[in-house]
Design a protein around this motif. Structure first.
Motif, short mmCIF file in Angstrom:
data_model
loop_
_atom_site.label_atom_id
_atom_site.label_comp_id
_atom_site.label_asym_id
_atom_site.label_seq_id
_atom_site.Cartn_x
_atom_site.Cartn_y
_atom_site.Cartn_z
N LEU A 263 0.85 -1.20 0.00
CA LEU A 263 0.00 0.00 0.00
C LEU A 263 0.88 1.24 0.00
N ILE A 264 0.46 2.26 -0.74
CA ILE A 264 1.19 3.53 -0.80
C ILE A 264 0.23 4.67 -0.53
N MET A 265 0.66 5.60 0.32
CA MET A 265 -0.09 6.84 0.46
C MET A 265 0.54 7.85 -0.49
N PRO A 266 -0.18 8.27 -1.53
CA PRO A 266 0.41 9.18 -2.52
C PRO A 266 0.64 10.57 -1.96
N ARG A 267 1.70 11.21 -2.42
CA ARG A 267 1.91 12.62 -2.11
C ARG A 267 1.01 13.46 -3.02
N ILE A 268 0.60 14.62 -2.51
CA ILE A 268 -0.23 15.54 -3.30
C ILE A 268 0.56 16.83 -3.48
N ALA A 269 0.94 17.13 -4.73
CA ALA A 269 1.68 18.35 -5.03
C ALA A 269 0.68 19.42 -5.48
N THR A 270 0.58 20.50 -4.72
CA THR A 270 -0.39 21.56 -4.98
C THR A 270 0.33 22.77 -5.56
N TRP A 271 -0.05 23.14 -6.78
CA TRP A 271 0.60 24.26 -7.46
C TRP A 271 -0.40 25.39 -7.64
N VAL A 272 -0.07 26.56 -7.12
CA VAL A 272 -0.90 27.75 -7.26
C VAL A 272 -0.12 28.77 -8.07
N ASP A 273 -0.61 29.07 -9.27
CA ASP A 273 0.17 29.90 -10.18
C ASP A 273 0.17 31.37 -9.80
N GLU A 274 -0.91 31.90 -9.27
CA GLU A 274 -0.94 33.32 -8.90
C GLU A 274 -1.67 33.49 -7.58
N CYS A 275 -0.91 33.33 -6.49
CA CYS A 275 -1.53 33.38 -5.16
C CYS A 275 -1.97 34.80 -4.79
N PHE A 276 -1.38 35.83 -5.42
CA PHE A 276 -1.77 37.20 -5.13
C PHE A 276 -3.25 37.41 -5.41
N ASP A 277 -3.73 36.92 -6.54
CA ASP A 277 -5.14 37.09 -6.90
C ASP A 277 -6.05 36.40 -5.91
N LEU A 278 -5.64 35.24 -5.41
CA LEU A 278 -6.48 34.51 -4.46
C LEU A 278 -6.53 35.21 -3.11
#
Length: 425
Positions: free
Chosen positions: A197-212
């Motif tokens: 069993l493997i727990m997958p890593r989740i890579a989260t990419w936010v291209d323009e965090c200023f707008d958010l």
């Protein structure tokens, strides 16, 4: 150029030497930007830009042939001043999250694309999953069909807020599982249960965090979930990569910055922008050359690198081929999946394998929504076969038996109907 400082000479005395260098030798060396002057063990270094700059192509440095090590997950870093290739390890507990930024044509978007493309092609979805936020709607659009996505690419503040909420749920579910099996981190979990069993890593990419972070309607909720994730998600294998062209000290405040253990600063317009990204009143990014020249900062050192150039616009065939291989790669691992994740949308269901988007359950008549229709049609136009389309859009393969046949029938009917309507017109 490495220099050793004389007795009694402090680094501060030569810190601004770059300006004098341009004044006296700029014409001869064709230099307009002051060279970066930095501390190295035993002295200081002055980086003189090469007159014959070379492009560091993605395809010349990545390796997709060697066996993967699920305990050591990397993204491409770049090539150092010494000419050596440099990887950035996501499985290093001292890195976990990265804050980055830089001006237009600094190379930020190419760095992000290279990392996402590498992760998707190198690792199957059971090892690495992706979460993408792209309010500009163009940076990550080519990754919309990857089976690694836990939910469709977020294209505005509202969908990004839902994405962050979903990530918080994943994080809490993982820590509940850690408690149940007696481990503290994803690394311990995978060492204990691999290869069953493997727990997958989740890579989260936010291209323009200023707008958010400046969106009036959703910024409060986004920042609250973001802080939760920055504080705890690294140990659970959820990594946050936040990038912006507009570093603002009032938007990306010191509390947010301090929770990013690693930084990637591309060329900035102002020294103040460099300080916001790198911290410690570090203005070095203002002396970078642009087009992929960047600084990678960890808690122990700063490394100057030339980022890999994907060239997706110059060589679209190569880019599309890697995407196709990422979609169709074999996945021989069994991924751990949470069983208590709530839906993130009122009108759609996102299943726990995080790919299938539909209005009804497996046991009822399948109906394609507009987003699924568009995805199916786009892949069909690019020459993908029926099985490839179904795997990409719905994460269903021939091994799923009757479920696959249901989707095959629905997709074929839709494409035939689309062709028939066009012929009539």
């Amino acid at each position: 150029i490495k220099i050793k400082l004389g007795k009694g000479v402090s680094f501060k005395k030569i810190q601004d030497f770059g300006n004098d260098f341009v004044q006296q030798l700029g014409d001869k060396l064709n230099m307009e930007t002051p060279p970066m002057v930095s501390v190295i063990p035993g002295g200081a270094a002055i980086d003189i830009p090469r007159s014959d700059r070379e492009i560091v192509y993605f395809k010349d440095y990545v390796d997709f042939s060697s066996p993967i090590d699920i305990h050591n997950i990397f993204i491409p870093g770049g090539v150092g001043v010494d000419g050596k290739y440099f990887d950035i390890p996501l499985s290093n507990e001292n890195i976990t999250h990265i804050l980055g930024g830089g001006r237009t044509r600094g190379g930020k978007s190419q760095f992000e694309k290279a990392a996402i493309l590498y992760l998707a092609r190198r690792y199957p979805p059971s090892v690495v999953k992706l979460a993408l936020s792209d309010v500009k709607r163009v940076t990550f659009s080519k990754f919309s069909f990857l089976p690694h996505l836990i939910t469709p690419v977020a294209k505005d503040a509202e969908s990004s807020a839902k994405l962050f909420s979903l990530l918080v749920q994943h994080m809490e579910a993982r820590y509940r599982e850690f408690e149940r099996v007696g481990v503290e981190t994803i690394g311990e979990f995978n060492r204990k249960f691999y290869p069953e069993l493997i727990m997958p890593r989740i890579a989260t990419w936010v291209d323009e965090c200023f707008d958010l972070l400046t969106d009036k309607a959703h910024s409060e909720f986004i920042e609250m979930d973001m802080m939760k994730l920055l504080a705890k998600a690294g140990g659970a294998g959820i990594h946050m990569f936040f990038y912006t062209q507009r570093p603002d000290k009032n938007v990306i405040n010191p509390l947010i910055r301090s929770n990013f253990p690693a930084k990637t600063a591309f060329a900035t317009t102002r020294p103040e922008d460099s300080c916001i990204i790198l911290g410690d009143d570090n203005t070095l990014a203002a002396n970078l050359l642009g087009y992929g020249d960047f600084l990678y900062k960890t808690s122990t050192q700063i490394t100057r690198l030339q980022a890999l150039y994907v060239g997706d616009a110059e060589e679209p065939e190569y880019f599309e081929q890697l995407l196709k291989e990422a979609i169709n790669q074999e996945d021989n691992f069994t991924a751990w999946e949470p069983n208590d994740i709530e839906e993130v949308s009122d009108s759609k269901t996102i299943d726990n394998s995080n790919k299938t988007i539909f209005n009804n359950s497996f046991d009822s008549k399948i109906k394609l929504d507009e987003e699924s229709k568009n995805s199916v049609l786009n892949l069909h136009r690019k020459g993908y076969g029926i099985s490839e389309i179904i795997k990409s859009v719905f994460n269903i393969s021939r091994q799923d038996g009757r479920h696959y046949k249901k989707y095959q029938t629905v997709v074929e009917d839709y494409l035939n109907s689309y062709k028939g309507n066009n012929e009539k017109q």
